[in-house]
Scaffold this motif. Structure first.
Motif, short mmCIF file in Angstrom:
data_model
loop_
_atom_site.label_atom_id
_atom_site.label_comp_id
_atom_site.label_asym_id
_atom_site.label_seq_id
_atom_site.Cartn_x
_atom_site.Cartn_y
_atom_site.Cartn_z
N VAL A 188 0.87 -1.16 0.00
CA VAL A 188 0.00 0.00 0.00
C VAL A 188 0.92 1.21 0.00
O VAL A 188 1.77 1.35 0.88
N ILE A 189 0.76 2.07 -1.00
CA ILE A 189 1.51 3.31 -1.09
C ILE A 189 0.53 4.42 -0.70
O ILE A 189 -0.51 4.58 -1.34
N ALA A 190 0.85 5.16 0.37
CA ALA A 190 -0.11 6.11 0.91
C ALA A 190 0.53 7.48 1.13
O ALA A 190 1.74 7.60 1.31
N GLY A 191 -0.33 8.48 1.13
CA GLY A 191 0.12 9.83 1.41
C GLY A 191 -0.98 10.83 1.14
O GLY A 191 -2.16 10.51 1.20
N VAL A 192 -0.56 12.03 0.81
CA VAL A 192 -1.45 13.15 0.58
C VAL A 192 -1.26 13.62 -0.85
O VAL A 192 -0.16 13.53 -1.40
N GLY A 193 -2.33 14.11 -1.44
CA GLY A 193 -2.26 14.59 -2.82
C GLY A 193 -1.11 15.55 -3.05
O GLY A 193 -0.85 16.44 -2.24
N GLY B 24 -5.86 15.89 0.11
CA GLY B 24 -6.60 14.74 0.63
C GLY B 24 -5.82 13.44 0.52
O GLY B 24 -4.77 13.37 -0.12
N ASP B 25 -6.36 12.42 1.12
CA ASP B 25 -5.79 11.07 1.14
C ASP B 25 -5.66 10.52 -0.29
O ASP B 25 -6.59 10.58 -1.07
N VAL B 26 -4.47 10.01 -0.60
CA VAL B 26 -4.24 9.32 -1.87
C VAL B 26 -3.54 8.01 -1.53
O VAL B 26 -2.62 7.98 -0.72
N GLN B 27 -4.02 6.92 -2.12
CA GLN B 27 -3.35 5.64 -1.91
C GLN B 27 -3.40 4.81 -3.17
O GLN B 27 -4.26 4.99 -4.02
N LEU C 7 4.05 1.72 2.46
CA LEU C 7 5.00 2.79 2.14
C LEU C 7 4.21 4.08 2.22
O LEU C 7 3.32 4.31 1.40
N SER C 8 4.51 4.90 3.21
CA SER C 8 3.74 6.13 3.41
C SER C 8 4.66 7.34 3.36
O SER C 8 5.60 7.44 4.15
N VAL C 9 4.34 8.27 2.47
CA VAL C 9 5.15 9.48 2.35
C VAL C 9 4.70 10.54 3.35
O VAL C 9 5.21 11.64 3.34
N GLU C 10 3.78 10.16 4.25
CA GLU C 10 3.27 11.07 5.29
C GLU C 10 3.00 10.20 6.52
O GLU C 10 2.36 9.16 6.40
N LEU D 105 -0.41 5.26 9.54
CA LEU D 105 -1.26 4.67 10.57
C LEU D 105 -2.65 4.34 10.02
O LEU D 105 -3.25 3.35 10.43
N ARG D 106 -3.14 5.14 9.09
CA ARG D 106 -4.46 4.89 8.50
C ARG D 106 -4.52 3.50 7.85
O ARG D 106 -5.55 2.85 7.85
N TYR D 107 -3.41 3.04 7.28
CA TYR D 107 -3.40 1.78 6.54
C TYR D 107 -2.81 0.61 7.30
O TYR D 107 -2.66 -0.48 6.74
#
Length: 194
Positions: free
Chosen positions: A6-11, A46-49, A73-76, A81-83
């Protein structure tokens, strides 16, 4: 070989560029890949994944079940934690320590870090700082993050370099080399700090 991440972060943080480079790396090297993206309110932070599944065997779904991700993998940091419900036992969280504070009740950074550091397998990295020190620009921090996750992705590292070359080649050699330097810096940090 198989990696579900899961690749996660903010727009605006380059999540789709990470996914594009990974996808190119997989497909150009005869690996199977499926991807599902959610773009949220990306223009407003907003949230982007992106769910990314790479394997040398057929993949039948682009969705990663809860408890099935090898890597978050979270750039934020808050987005990591959300994922967490998607992370499998023994999986890795690779998170940027630089927050993108886009809500009034953003959690205290100290609490976020404590939660991440309580996980059995994590890499917490100041990707913004490393990108600036390595390339002279914070803009490549997303590829610092990919580099930090690379030791846990079951794809040869040179494939990731090839993916970056393909995705950014039209922007010129300077941009390609900046992103590859960032990739190497992230990998070095992860290998020294995992």
């Amino acid at each position: 070989m198989k990696t579900d991440m899961v690749i996660a972060g903010v727009g605006g943080q380059g999540i789709l560029s990470i996914a594009a480079a990974l996808g190119s790396a997989a497909l150009d090297n005869n690996l199977n890949m499926k991807q599902a993206e959610t773009h949220g309110m990306s223009q407003r932070g907003g949230d982007v994944q992106s769910f990314m599944r790479i394997s040398d065997q057929p993949i039948y779904s682009d969705i990663i079940p809860k408890g099935g991700a090898d890597i978050i993998l979270s750039v934020e940091p808050m987005e990591a934690l959300r994922y967490l419900p998607y992370l499998k036992k023994g999986g890795y969280v690779v998170a940027n320590s630089t927050p993108f504070i886009n809500i009034p009740d953003y959690p205290e950074m100290e609490k976020l870090e404590q939660t991440i550091k309580a996980l059995p397998n994590y890499v917490l990295i100041d990707a913004d700082k490393i990108a600036e020190e390595t390339t002279g620009s914070k803009r490549a921090f997303n590829f610092v993050m990919l580099g930090a996750a690379s030791p846990f992705i079951d794809v040869p590292f040179e494939y990731l370099e090839e993916g970056i070359r393909k995705i950014f080649g039209r922007k010129g050699e300077e941009v390609v080399e900046m992103n590859i330097k960032a990739l190497h810096a992230g990998r070095k940090f992860a290998q020294e700090n995992k």
